[in-house]
Write an enzyme that holds these catalytic residues in place. Structure first.
Site, PDB file in Angstrom:
ATOM      1  N   PRO A  93     -58.744  52.373  27.071  1.00  0.00           N
ATOM      2  CA  PRO A  93     -59.775  51.597  26.376  1.00  0.00           C
ATOM      3  C   PRO A  93     -59.410  50.130  26.208  1.00  0.00           C
ATOM      4  O   PRO A  93     -60.258  49.303  25.931  1.00  0.00           O
ATOM      5  CB  PRO A  93     -59.879  52.304  25.009  1.00  0.00           C
ATOM      6  N   GLU A 120     -51.554  60.275  23.530  1.00  0.00           N
ATOM      7  CA  GLU A 120     -52.065  59.036  22.930  1.00  0.00           C
ATOM      8  C   GLU A 120     -51.793  57.843  23.833  1.00  0.00           C
ATOM      9  O   GLU A 120     -51.923  56.700  23.407  1.00  0.00           O
ATOM     10  CB  GLU A 120     -51.419  58.821  21.558  1.00  0.00           C
ATOM     11  N   ARG A 158     -67.059  54.288  47.336  1.00  0.00           N
ATOM     12  CA  ARG A 158     -68.396  54.158  47.940  1.00  0.00           C
ATOM     13  C   ARG A 158     -68.549  52.850  48.703  1.00  0.00           C
ATOM     14  O   ARG A 158     -69.365  52.738  49.606  1.00  0.00           O
ATOM     15  CB  ARG A 158     -69.467  54.161  46.841  1.00  0.00           C
ATOM     16  N   ASP A 173     -77.854  49.728  46.686  1.00  0.00           N
ATOM     17  CA  ASP A 173     -77.584  50.408  45.422  1.00  0.00           C
ATOM     18  C   ASP A 173     -77.975  49.547  44.229  1.00  0.00           C
ATOM     19  O   ASP A 173     -77.888  48.341  44.283  1.00  0.00           O
ATOM     20  CB  ASP A 173     -76.081  50.728  45.325  1.00  0.00           C
TER      21      ASP A 173
HETATM   22  C1  4G4 Z   1     -56.044  59.370  24.722  1.00  0.00           C
HETATM   23  N1  4G4 Z   1     -56.465  58.046  24.909  1.00  0.00           N
HETATM   24  C2  4G4 Z   1     -57.425  57.488  24.002  1.00  0.00           C
HETATM   25  C3  4G4 Z   1     -55.798  57.181  25.730  1.00  0.00           C
HETATM   26  C4  4G4 Z   1     -55.050  56.136  25.166  1.00  0.00           C
HETATM   27  C5  4G4 Z   1     -54.412  55.239  26.010  1.00  0.00           C
HETATM   28  C6  4G4 Z   1     -54.532  55.362  27.368  1.00  0.00           C
HETATM   29  C7  4G4 Z   1     -55.266  56.407  27.935  1.00  0.00           C
HETATM   30  C8  4G4 Z   1     -55.899  57.315  27.114  1.00  0.00           C
HETATM   31  C9  4G4 Z   1     -56.694  58.419  27.752  1.00  0.00           C
HETATM   32  N2  4G4 Z   1     -58.088  58.289  27.340  1.00  0.00           N
HETATM   33  C10 4G4 Z   1     -58.910  57.314  27.829  1.00  0.00           C
HETATM   34  C11 4G4 Z   1     -58.570  56.562  28.932  1.00  0.00           C
HETATM   35  C12 4G4 Z   1     -59.477  55.578  29.364  1.00  0.00           C
HETATM   36  C13 4G4 Z   1     -60.674  55.400  28.687  1.00  0.00           C
HETATM   37  C14 4G4 Z   1     -61.656  54.369  29.131  1.00  0.00           C
HETATM   38  N3  4G4 Z   1     -62.560  53.950  28.239  1.00  0.00           N
HETATM   39  O1  4G4 Z   1     -61.600  53.924  30.290  1.00  0.00           O
HETATM   40  C15 4G4 Z   1     -60.939  56.180  27.589  1.00  0.00           C
HETATM   41  N4  4G4 Z   1     -60.072  57.135  27.183  1.00  0.00           N
END
Ligand code: 4G4
Length: 250
Positions: A93, A120, A158, A173
């Site tokens: 994220p 995490e 793609r 697309d």
């Molecule tokens: C467990 N988590 C929160 C986590 C925390 C850090 C890294 C990866 C993760 C794996 N989860 C993800 C991965 C990507 C996305 C995105 N938005 O691209 C959403 N969640």
């Protein structure tokens, strides 16, 4: 295009490799997808792949040594297979938001190693030392990086020449040149009393092309005006959009 995947759940990627556009591209050897599972590098009796976070708190992180071994092997193989140094990508994220421009950049970036986080996430020092680019598929939290990795791989694959049947369909697309897609229609000609727009039955390909561009411009204006902010419309596009707006003025 060569893609290496580092994941604790490689079988999840069957959704990508066993069917559809990417599956066929792998069969046609336009794309090669290889997997490294950190668990294969576990040396302890429990084959652990997670570890406790310093500072306490809930949850675990991916164990550093098994993760790094998998990344290094994938990196090594990328170089062996393509002669190029791969771009190592981590889905989180905290990453750069993926959009069509980003997908185009990734499709042109040479070999990729995509790291799917679990628990995490991963140790920040591994991000600093082993990850080149952090990417996010959107502002939401998922339980692992595998689904985001598949989204990123599909979006980029793609765009690799020869992956889609008729190449122009990638060009047509939606989000192509930054506009939303026009409406699409197929048989039957009437559904619940609703007809296909006459122009699409006319056989007049210039008029059809014009109608589709007008619809793309209009829908973008209606639904995602932000996408029009960043772009100059040429005279014809501006004319078509003005026509659309007049026709839809409430
Ligand atoms: C467990 N988590 C929160 C986590 C925390 C850090 C890294 C990866 C993760 C794996 N989860 C993800 C991965 C990507 C996305 C995105 N938005 O691209 C959403 N969640």
């Amino acid at each position: 295009m060569w893609i290496g995947v580092v994941s604790l759940f490689p079988e999840m990627f069957d959704a990508l490799t066993q069917q559809g556009v990417v599956g066929r591209a792998i069969e046609k050897q336009r794309i090669s997808l290889e997997f490294w599972n950190p668990r294969d590098y576990a040396t302890d009796r429990h084959r652990s792949v997670d570890d406790r976070p310093y500072g306490g708190g809930p949850g675990m992180l991916m164990k550093v040594d098994t993760l790094r071994s998998a990344i290094h092997e994938a990196r090594e193989r990328a170089h062996q297979a393509t002669g190029l140094v791969p771009t190592v990508i981590y889905l989180s994220p905290q990453g750069r938001k993926l959009d069509q421009k980003g997908a185009q950049a990734l499709a042109a970036a040479g070999p990729l190693v995509v790291v799917a986080g679990r628990y995490e996430g991963i140790d920040e020092r591994v991000v600093e030392s082993d990850i080149d680019e952090e990417w996010s598929i959107g502002d939401y939290v998922l339980s692992g990086g595998e689904l985001p990795a598949m989204v990123l791989i599909d979006a980029a694959a793609r765009l690799v020449p020869g992956v889609l049947g008729h190449q122009d369909s990638a060009v047509e697309d939606s989000f192509n040149d930054g506009l939303l897609d026009c409406p699409h229609y197929t048989r039957p000609e009437v559904i619940d009393g609703k007809h296909v727009p006459d122009v699409l039955l006319s056989g007049n390909h210039a008029a059809i092309k014009r109608w589709r561009l007008k619809q793309s411009l209009g829908r973008t204006w209606q639904r995602r005006p932000d996408l029009l902010e960043g772009r100059e419309l040429n005279a014809e596009q501006q004319l078509l959009l003005n026509e659309f707006i007049e026709e839809h003025a409430l």
